[in-house]
Scaffold this active site. Structure first.
Site, PDB file in Angstrom:
ATOM      1  N   GLU A  69     -22.018  52.769  20.390  1.00  0.00           N
ATOM      2  CA  GLU A  69     -20.749  53.664  20.987  1.00  0.00           C
ATOM      3  C   GLU A  69     -19.895  53.983  19.638  1.00  0.00           C
ATOM      4  OE1 GLU A  69     -22.009  50.621  21.410  1.00  0.00           O
ATOM      5  OE2 GLU A  69     -20.952  49.674  22.986  1.00  0.00           O
ATOM      6  N   LYS A  85      -3.243  59.050   6.998  1.00  0.00           N
ATOM      7  CA  LYS A  85      -3.325  58.352   8.170  1.00  0.00           C
ATOM      8  C   LYS A  85      -1.950  58.012   8.263  1.00  0.00           C
ATOM      9  CE  LYS A  85      -6.754  55.668   9.348  1.00  0.00           C
ATOM     10  NZ  LYS A  85      -7.732  54.700   9.319  1.00  0.00           N
TER      11      LYS A  85
END
Length: 743
Positions: free
Chosen positions: A438, A704
């Site tokens: 996932e 980021k």
């Protein structure tokens, strides 16, 4: 004298005939006794209840023959039952040996007409007789007045005596058998044990509890009991039941043909106790229906068949591991939609609809998404024959752009269950840290989003129109209306969503009875070079680069925790938030081990009290659902590789999960370095129109950190976990993000 002589000879003839009949009768009785002695080693002497105990199992079978379709063992005849339930005076002639099992024509038993219907559970007496044949029940005492006697029967099992009381000898025997069963039998689940005892559960038990909540808990959970294929109303992740129709009114989008007109009140048939499966019920309501075979797909160990039925000019499909189950689920879909009849009311198996606009019926969407991902993986692995088709967990993302699920598109497919070994960490962003399916699927989706932004900026009109993005008035971009992403995982994500007992969970009636137990909702980390998760420490755990390289185990947050984070900060990540508003999954669909309470807690309920989220960020509550045809558990060792594919790719990429690179030592197309280089190219083109204004950043880490709102949302999430007493989020060593493209 002649008359007297003839009368005498007549009496002689009569006497001879009677003698012959008596002799035959005694021979027959002797044969029965001999067979009982030789077959079951019974003692020659019978107790006071001889007639009743000659074959206790057979009398019970006789009563239940139309239910259980079981014939008496060893050919022993059964007493004819009178209307009041007592035995008649005569017995049928037994089967004679040496005649191929056929009786003389004069004594041939009439064949009973087999009544249709599902096989009902056996009572405790029958269960015990199957496990321990030839047990002898003895009458210990009889007390009470004539009109209300109390019998006490005993039975010896495994050298231990068990007593049972009851108003009749039969009920006393049943009681004794129940006690004997409790002493040594373990059932796969509680409902089976209680059904074996002729009663149903009336307590709302939490079977994830460490201790029994009621005294006569009879089960311990087998490793992998095969679900009975005929139990349609107890199907493995719920049937194709669209239970939410009655509870959650769906909005009617323009041109939608999915939403049904107002439904009639639920029918009397909707109770599972009626003992009829969906095909039988639908046939009573609409006789003469024809079921058509639609398709067959899936791996050899987990085949999936699709059957369809047309009712009132509407076609309904159902899927299952065999055609019989697929037919039943097609019938259930028709019953749900046309007659509002639900045969599976177990709350833990029902889908939980998402908040806000719902464009699809939950179970229809879940089954379609699952089938699309599995079929795409089949196509990419040459119908599962490729060596890279081996996997424990399969994940994928499907995109819908409207109300019709037939137009859904598979965006990415991935497999994997392992994390990187600490010594292979890259300080240049070239290795994948987490190769769980996932997590790889979400990285593949981010890669797809970069491609779609590039299409939007393309000079080609065709590419521009193909893009799923549109420009926002306040700067940046957002998804076009009705574009939704649906995450499919073949099993529950590791961590909090998977910490429960799957085969005991089906009998929970009203949710989790121990929501405050320490294990509930706890943040957990994956184990380096292994499978499974462990709870985080209560204090902050700081991981250092040199500590990990020296042998300290590298900790990675569990998939349940990461998906919970995506439900707050979005799936786009901090770098993509320069360009777009937060993007959230519209649904999370599990192929197996779906449990509504545990999954909803892991995905968003445990952080429901989150505070101080920046504007545009929210706590996303996606649709949660299992699928009709739950995937089989895949025992065995997990492969050490992970594969990924994103729409537009020619073939699968195979990554060694231990090193985070392919077998040639090359970096993955999903690694931080690859995605950052795409971001830098887009940033240089779009800087005037961005939501976040920043001159060219010097490193990946700096880029980021400049996404301030994203990090504020992340801090609110970490604070919510800490406030709920669920532990502290574990971060990776900061050195791994301090790279530049030139390094």
């Amino acid at each position: 004298s002649n008359g007297a002589q003839s009368l005498g000879s007549y009496y002689c003839l009569i006497r001879r005939r009677f003698k012959r009949r008596r002799k035959k009768r005694s021979e027959r009785k002797g044969a029965v006794g001999a067979r009982l002695l030789s077959g079951q080693n019974k003692p020659a002497t019978m107790d006071v209840d001889e007639e009743e105990n000659m074959s206790s199992s057979c009398t019970d079978v006789k009563e239940n023959r139309n239910l259980d379709n079981v014939s008496c063992k060893d050919g022993v005849a059964v007493a004819e039952q009178l209307p009041n339930g007592s035995s008649g005076g005569s017995r049928k002639r037994p089967l004679e040996e040496g005649n191929n099992g056929h009786t003389h024509s004069k004594f041939r038993a009439k064949k009973r007409k087999k009544t249709p219907g599902p096989v009902l559970p056996k009572n405790a007496l029958m269960q015990l007789n199957e496990i321990k044949p030839g047990l002898q029940y003895k009458l210990l005492s009889q007390t009470g007045p004539v009109h209300a006697p109390v019998f006490v029967m005993t039975v010896e099992v495994n050298g231990q005596m068990f007593e049972g009381m009851g108003p009749t000898k039969k009920k006393a025997k049943l009681n004794a058998a129940e006690k004997a069963l409790r002493s040594f039998v373990q059932f796969p689940n509680a409902s089976e044990a209680h059904l074996a005892m002729g009663r149903t559960l009336t307590v709302n038990t939490d079977f994830t509890s460490d201790q029994a909540d009621f005294p006569d808990m009879l089960f311990n959970g087998f490793e992998t009991p095969a679900a009975p294929e005929d139990s349609f109303y107890l199907g493995s992740n719920g049937s194709s039941s669209l239970n939410s129709l009655g509870e959650y009114p769906l909005p009617t989008p323009p041109g939608s043909n999915l939403v049904q007109p107002p439904l009639p009140p639920p029918s009397a048939f909707s109770s599972p106790s009626s003992g009829k499966n969906p095909v039988m019920i639908l046939n009573e309501l609409r006789p003469g229906l024809k079921y058509d075979f639609v398709s067959e797909s899936g791996e050899s160990h987990a085949k999936n068949f699709v059957m369809s039925v047309t009712v009132d000019a509407q076609t309904f499909e159902g899927s299952g591991r065999n055609k019989k189950l697929a037919k039943a689920r097609a019938a259930q879909a028709a019953l749900s939609a046309l007659f509002n009849m639900q045969l599976d009311q177990t709350p833990s198996r029902q889908p939980i609809p998402r908040e806000g606009l719902q464009l699809h019926l939950p179970q229809v969407l879940a089954d379609a998404v699952s089938r699309l991902v599995v079929d795409k993986f089949s196509e990419l692995t040459d119908n599962f024959t490729s060596p890279h088709a081996r996997r424990k967990v399969l994940a994928g993302v499907v995109m819908t752009t409207g109300t019709d699920v037939k137009e859904a598109q598979v965006i990415c497919v991935s497999t994997g269950t392992k994390c990187i070994n600490g010594e292979y960490m890259s300080d240049r962003g070239l290795a994948l840290n987490d190769c769980h399916a996932e997590i790889i699927a979400r990285r593949s989706l981010i890669r797809y989003l970069y491609t779609q932004l590039e299409f939007f900026l393309s000079n080609s009109k065709e590419d521009y129109q193909k893009s799923i993005f549109m420009q926002c008035d306040k700067g940046g971009y957002r998804l076009k209306d009705n574009v939704q992403f649906h995450l499919y995982i073949s099993t529950s994500p590791c961590g909090d969503a998977r910490i429960f007992s799957p085969h005991e969970a089906g009998v929970e009636d009203q949710g989790d009875r121990h929501p405050n137990r320490k294990a509930r909702g706890q943040l957990r980390t994956k184990i380096e070079s292994g499978e499974g998760t462990i709870p985080v420490r209560s204090s902050n755990t700081i991981q250092t680069w040199d500590g990990v390289l020296q042998g300290e185990r590298l900790l990675t947050m569990s998939c349940s925790d990461k998906i919970a984070r995506w439900n707050v900060v979005g799936i786009q990540g901090s770098l993509m938030s320069y360009f777009t508003e937060p993007i959230y999954f519209s649904s999370i669909i599990l192929g197996s081990l779906y449990h509504a309470d545990h999954l909803s807690r892991a995905m968003y309920q445990r952080i429901a009290d989150i505070e101080d989220l920046p504007q545009q960020f929210t706590l996303n509550r996606p649709l949660l659902s299992g699928i009709s045809n739950a995937e089989a558990r895949q025992p065995g060792k997990a492969p050490n590789f992970s594969v990924n594919w994103t729409v537009g790719d020619q073939a699968l990429e195979v990554i060694n999960a231990t090193t985070g690179k392919d077998d040639m030592g090359r970096a993955s197309r999903l690694c931080k370095h690859a995605l950052y280089s795409r971001w830098v190219r887009l940033h240089s083109k779009l800087s005037p129109t961005l939501r976040i204004r920043l001159s060219k950043p010097s490193s990946y880490h700096e880029a980021k950190q400049a996404a301030v709102e994203y990090h504020s949302a992340k801090q609110a999430l970490i604070k919510a976990f800490h406030k709920a007493g669920l532990g502290a989020w574990v971060k990776k060593p900061i050195e791994q993000d301090q790279f530049t493209l030139s390094s």
